[in-house]
Design a protein around this motif. Structure first.
Motif, PDB file in Angstrom:
ATOM      1  N   UNK A  78       0.828  -1.197   0.000  1.00  0.00           N
ATOM      2  CA  UNK A  78       0.000   0.000   0.000  1.00  0.00           C
ATOM      3  C   UNK A  78       0.866   1.252   0.000  1.00  0.00           C
ATOM      4  N   UNK A  79       0.363   2.298  -0.645  1.00  0.00           N
ATOM      5  CA  UNK A  79       1.051   3.586  -0.736  1.00  0.00           C
ATOM      6  C   UNK A  79       0.156   4.662  -0.134  1.00  0.00           C
ATOM      7  N   UNK A  80       0.758   5.572   0.594  1.00  0.00           N
ATOM      8  CA  UNK A  80      -0.009   6.667   1.174  1.00  0.00           C
ATOM      9  C   UNK A  80      -0.570   7.549   0.070  1.00  0.00           C
ATOM     10  N   UNK A  81      -1.863   7.809   0.143  1.00  0.00           N
ATOM     11  CA  UNK A  81      -2.502   8.730  -0.784  1.00  0.00           C
ATOM     12  C   UNK A  81      -2.582  10.114  -0.179  1.00  0.00           C
ATOM     13  N   UNK A  82      -3.378  10.947  -0.775  1.00  0.00           N
ATOM     14  CA  UNK A  82      -3.523  12.301  -0.273  1.00  0.00           C
ATOM     15  C   UNK A  82      -4.416  12.357   0.954  1.00  0.00           C
ATOM     16  N   UNK A 104     -15.720   8.980  -4.406  1.00  0.00           N
ATOM     17  CA  UNK A 104     -16.475   9.886  -3.562  1.00  0.00           C
ATOM     18  C   UNK A 104     -16.520   9.313  -2.151  1.00  0.00           C
ATOM     19  N   UNK A 105     -16.208  10.133  -1.160  1.00  0.00           N
ATOM     20  CA  UNK A 105     -16.246   9.721   0.239  1.00  0.00           C
ATOM     21  C   UNK A 105     -17.252  10.582   0.990  1.00  0.00           C
ATOM     22  N   UNK A 106     -18.014   9.952   1.893  1.00  0.00           N
ATOM     23  CA  UNK A 106     -18.964  10.674   2.735  1.00  0.00           C
ATOM     24  C   UNK A 106     -18.512  10.603   4.186  1.00  0.00           C
ATOM     25  N   UNK A 107     -19.050  11.505   4.992  1.00  0.00           N
ATOM     26  CA  UNK A 107     -18.549  11.669   6.354  1.00  0.00           C
ATOM     27  C   UNK A 107     -19.670  11.560   7.378  1.00  0.00           C
ATOM     28  N   UNK A 108     -19.284  11.707   8.649  1.00  0.00           N
ATOM     29  CA  UNK A 108     -20.238  11.672   9.745  1.00  0.00           C
ATOM     30  C   UNK A 108     -20.842  13.047  10.016  1.00  0.00           C
ATOM     31  N   UNK A 113     -15.856  14.308   0.027  1.00  0.00           N
ATOM     32  CA  UNK A 113     -14.576  14.500  -0.654  1.00  0.00           C
ATOM     33  C   UNK A 113     -14.588  13.693  -1.935  1.00  0.00           C
ATOM     34  N   UNK A 114     -13.761  14.094  -2.891  1.00  0.00           N
ATOM     35  CA  UNK A 114     -13.693  13.360  -4.156  1.00  0.00           C
ATOM     36  C   UNK A 114     -12.261  13.328  -4.675  1.00  0.00           C
ATOM     37  N   UNK A 115     -11.972  12.285  -5.436  1.00  0.00           N
ATOM     38  CA  UNK A 115     -10.658  12.135  -6.060  1.00  0.00           C
ATOM     39  C   UNK A 115     -10.850  11.633  -7.484  1.00  0.00           C
ATOM     40  N   UNK A 116     -10.115  12.217  -8.412  1.00  0.00           N
ATOM     41  CA  UNK A 116     -10.195  11.784  -9.809  1.00  0.00           C
ATOM     42  C   UNK A 116      -8.881  11.145 -10.260  1.00  0.00           C
ATOM     43  N   UNK A 117      -7.995  10.838  -9.303  1.00  0.00           N
ATOM     44  CA  UNK A 117      -6.728  10.197  -9.661  1.00  0.00           C
ATOM     45  C   UNK A 117      -6.419   9.022  -8.727  1.00  0.00           C
ATOM     46  N   UNK A 118      -7.457   8.280  -8.386  1.00  0.00           N
ATOM     47  CA  UNK A 118      -7.248   7.055  -7.621  1.00  0.00           C
ATOM     48  C   UNK A 118      -6.826   7.266  -6.192  1.00  0.00           C
ATOM     49  N   UNK A 123     -10.105  16.474  -3.099  1.00  0.00           N
ATOM     50  CA  UNK A 123     -10.660  17.810  -2.979  1.00  0.00           C
ATOM     51  C   UNK A 123     -12.023  17.711  -2.296  1.00  0.00           C
ATOM     52  N   UNK A 124     -12.481  18.809  -1.744  1.00  0.00           N
ATOM     53  CA  UNK A 124     -13.796  18.827  -1.116  1.00  0.00           C
ATOM     54  C   UNK A 124     -14.881  18.712  -2.174  1.00  0.00           C
ATOM     55  N   UNK A 125     -15.866  17.863  -1.898  1.00  0.00           N
ATOM     56  CA  UNK A 125     -17.030  17.776  -2.757  1.00  0.00           C
ATOM     57  C   UNK A 125     -18.130  18.684  -2.231  1.00  0.00           C
ATOM     58  N   UNK A 126     -19.312  18.560  -2.809  1.00  0.00           N
ATOM     59  CA  UNK A 126     -20.435  19.360  -2.347  1.00  0.00           C
ATOM     60  C   UNK A 126     -20.966  18.864  -1.015  1.00  0.00           C
ATOM     61  N   UNK A 127     -21.560  19.758  -0.249  1.00  0.00           N
ATOM     62  CA  UNK A 127     -22.145  19.383   1.033  1.00  0.00           C
ATOM     63  C   UNK A 127     -23.426  18.577   0.828  1.00  0.00           C
TER      64      UNK A 127
END
Length: 205
Positions: A78-82, A104-108, A113-118, A123-127
């Motif tokens: 495994x490699x550390x991502x952003x 796309x990641x969701x939170x509590x 958040x979203x990533x377009x490079x794996x 970057x922050x996504x929409x609320x």
């Protein structure tokens, strides 16, 4: 590979190489090699070409509550991502947006958040529509769908969907329950709740 602009001053038979590292893979295994076949007589713009190359394998991507991410191409190393933006992220889904692979990641809370490079950068996504525990997100039929658990002992009727890769979200309604999971298959989104036998499904977003 498609030709967007032919450029100038190329020579038939010339080869061009796009590094695999610029395409989400590694070099030289995922390099794309373009061979110029024909050019125009005056400006020497490319009019026809051939290409060879091998796509990189898919990625496993993991996120943590502490905003860390990791990625792997084999599940062993495994490699550390952003780092993810501020939030307590607990669920992630992979899909596409306008042909671009998107995570796309969701939170509590209501942040995404979203990533377009794996998972290399985020970057922050929409609320999301309301501030509660958005326990699960999935992707299907060109749509990201998230469900909310609620807060404390208060159940939730909240769901949300995004048709633009998590950039913005639209509110949807579920029956009242503590929703903790959502998945897509056979043309349906299916949600399940904790502490009950309640489930729900939708054939639309």
């Amino acid at each position: 590979v498609t030709l967007s602009s032919g450029g100038t001053n190329y020579v038939a038979g010339e080869t061009l190489t796009i590094a695999g590292t610029s395409l989400g893979g590694v070099s030289p295994a995922n390099d794309v090699v373009i061979k110029i076949v024909t050019v125009t007589s005056v400006s020497k713009a490319i009019t026809n070409f051939t290409w060879t190359g091998y796509a990189s394998g898919g990625r496993y991507v993991a996120i943590s509550l502490a905003l860390f991410s990791m990625y792997s191409t084999n599940g062993t190393t495994w490699t550390a991502g952003g780092d993810l933006p501020a939030g307590t992220f607990s669920s992630i889904a992979a899909g596409t947006d306008s042909g671009v692979s998107t995570l796309v990641a969701t939170s509590e809370s209501n942040t995404t958040a979203k990533s377009v490079n794996g998972g290399t950068t985020w970057t922050a996504g929409g609320n999301l529509p309301s501030s509660l525990n958005w326990e699960s997100v999935t992707y299907g039929n060109s749509v990201f769908v998230a469900v909310g658990k609620g807060t404390g002992t208060t159940p939730s009727t909240s769901a949300a969907y995004s048709t633009n890769g998590g950039t913005s979200w639209v509110s949807a309604n579920l029956p009242s329950a503590a929703w903790t999971g959502v998945a897509y298959g056979a043309g349906k989104f299916v949600a399940v709740a904790t502490g009950t036998q309640t489930s729900a499904y939708s054939t639309s977003n």
